[in-house]
Design a protein around this motif. Structure first.
Motif, PDB file in Angstrom:
ATOM      1  N   ARG A  87       0.775  -1.115  -0.143  1.00 43.28           N
ATOM      2  CA  ARG A  87       0.257  -0.404  -0.317  1.00 43.28           C
ATOM      3  C   ARG A  87       0.593   1.288  -0.014  1.00 43.28           C
ATOM      4  O   ARG A  87       0.481   2.025  -0.653  1.00 43.28           O
ATOM      5  N   ASP A  88       1.984   1.247   0.456  1.00 39.89           N
ATOM      6  CA  ASP A  88       2.805   2.634   0.519  1.00 39.89           C
ATOM      7  C   ASP A  88       3.276   2.481  -0.714  1.00 39.89           C
ATOM      8  O   ASP A  88       3.632   4.244  -0.510  1.00 39.89           O
ATOM      9  N   ARG A  89       3.737   1.336  -1.295  1.00 42.63           N
ATOM     10  CA  ARG A  89       4.128   1.766  -2.546  1.00 42.63           C
ATOM     11  C   ARG A  89       3.723   1.940  -3.895  1.00 42.63           C
ATOM     12  O   ARG A  89       3.751   2.424  -4.651  1.00 42.63           O
ATOM     13  N   LYS A  90       2.059   1.986  -3.465  1.00 44.01           N
ATOM     14  CA  LYS A  90       1.219   2.345  -4.680  1.00 44.01           C
ATOM     15  C   LYS A  90       1.363   3.615  -4.908  1.00 44.01           C
ATOM     16  O   LYS A  90       1.184   4.125  -5.964  1.00 44.01           O
ATOM     17  N   GLY A  91       1.482   4.720  -3.900  1.00 43.00           N
ATOM     18  CA  GLY A  91       1.852   5.711  -3.937  1.00 43.00           C
ATOM     19  C   GLY A  91       3.247   6.341  -4.858  1.00 43.00           C
ATOM     20  O   GLY A  91       3.050   7.227  -5.586  1.00 43.00           O
TER      21      GLY A  91
END
Lengths: 193, 190
Positions: A87-91
């Motif tokens: 989820r963090d890397r999706k941004g």
């Protein structure tokens, strides 16, 4: 020589036995790094996350209660960390794509086989197709497939890891494998897989 | 009893292929797959997919994984060792710091309070003298001042207190022209 169960080892860790922690570390180091490598792909991040799991297990050793399998606890921590990292890397935009040179091909790890350059490319291509198909799955389906297929975790245990019912896990796995089949069938028919 | 010969649902075939069926459901699936080529084909499709997924390999941990982890664990152990080697010391350290801060605040407050009451004793007496309530205070004040010092005559003390309102007239004291005039007068007299 008897092999100590994870539970016995963890109880010894709780009472301050550092050697037992070392045994657990050796037992689950490679599976955890493998799990994270498939979940987040980035090998450096996979190692960091695996370290974080061991660190959390060590810090929480006083609070450990042997009411569930050790691996359930371990993979629950690991899955939460992996899903948060995804989820963090999706941004941050698209995932960093490893080149074929970075990825150690499957055959290269078998010392008695000397794959040709052509075989090397075929293996890399096969891995890429599967990796991309798994990465396209929704987060929960991806976690369920990787736990089931690559970590060899039983579906009942996956239910405890993901905190859902056993029926929900069966359904989750069915939908995940159906998605994979639809995506990979053309390559399987074409002989690429 | 009529035997159920209808084809299995795809989901049931998947569960059977993955070993997720038990008891009567597993028996039924096994029996049907033994006679139904279409369902066998579906089951084989799942087996091929399973086999294809096997080819995704990943690298193992790096050589420095363990040393990094051991270093982190060692630093964690140091943190846990806490304050003066006591296991509960990590709670004691912030508590003692907070106690020291509170003690410091109390001490500063007490020092300020004591300064406020001791320093302007003369001014307080003067105010009381002006308001006409000074008499009893005035009588007690010299007694305390005289302790250990040379006693002043009573009339001198009274003069001092009578002059206090004038001494408190800051406007007059600030006017130094009076002083300069005095200096000029003394020169003229010379």
């Amino acid at each position: 020589m008897t092999v100590d169960s994870d539970l016995e080892l963890m109880l010894r860790v709780r009472s301050g036995d550092a050697d037992s922690f070392e045994v657990l570390l050796n037992r689950y180091r490679a599976p955890l790094v493998g799990y994270f490598s498939r979940m987040v792909r980035d090998p450096a991040l996979a190692e960091d996350l695996a370290q974080e799991v061991f660190l959390r297990v060590y810090r929480a050793r006083d609070r450990y209660r042997p009411n569930a399998r050790f691996t359930t606890w371990l993979y629950r921590i690991a899955t939460n960390l992996a899903l948060n990292a995804i989820r963090d890397r999706k941004g941050d935009g698209p995932l960093e794509v490893e080149s074929d040179l970075d990825m150690e091909p499957a055959a290269a790890r078998i010392p008695d086989k000397k794959p040709s350059a052509e075989q090397h490319l075929m293996d890399s291509d096969r891995e890429r197709l599967i990796r991309e198909a798994v990465e396209e799955l929704p987060e929960n389906q991806r976690a369920a497939v990787i736990l089931h297929k690559y970590q060899e975790v039983d579906y009942r245990q996956i239910a405890k890891v993901l905190n859902v019912s056993e029926g929900a896990v069966k359904s989750l796995l069915f939908r995940a494998y159906e998605n994979l089949r639809r995506r990979l069938e053309p390559f399987m028919k074409g002989g690429q897989l | 009893m009529k035997k159920d010969t209808s084809c299995l649902e795809r989901e049931q075939i998947f569960y059977f292929a993955q070993g997720m069926l038990e008891g009567r459901e597993a028996e039924r699936a096994r029996g049907h797959l033994a006679v139904c080529p279409a369902c066998i084909q579906t089951a084989e499709g799942y087996q091929r997919l399973n086999h294809a997924l096997d080819s995704w390999k990943v690298s193992g941990p790096s050589a420095w994984f363990e040393s990094r982890l051991q270093a982190t664990l060692a630093s964690t152990a140091d943190e846990r060792r806490g304050f003066f080697g006591l296991p509960w010391g990590r709670w004691l350290a912030p508590a003692s710091l907070a106690a020291m801060v509170v003690f410091g605040i109390v001490m500063v407050h007490a020092w300020r309070q004591s300064g406020r009451y001791s320093q302007p004793a003369v001014l307080t007496s003067a105010r009381l003298a002006r308001s006409g309530q000074a008499q009893p205070q005035i009588q007690s004040a010299p007694a305390s001042v005289a302790e250990g010092a040379e006693a002043k005559p009573a009339d001198e003390e009274m003069t001092l207190y009578k002059n206090l309102p004038m001494l408190e007239n800051y406007d007059m004291l600030a006017n130094f022209d009076v002083l300069s005039e005095l200096a000029a007068d003394s020169k003229a007299a010379d």
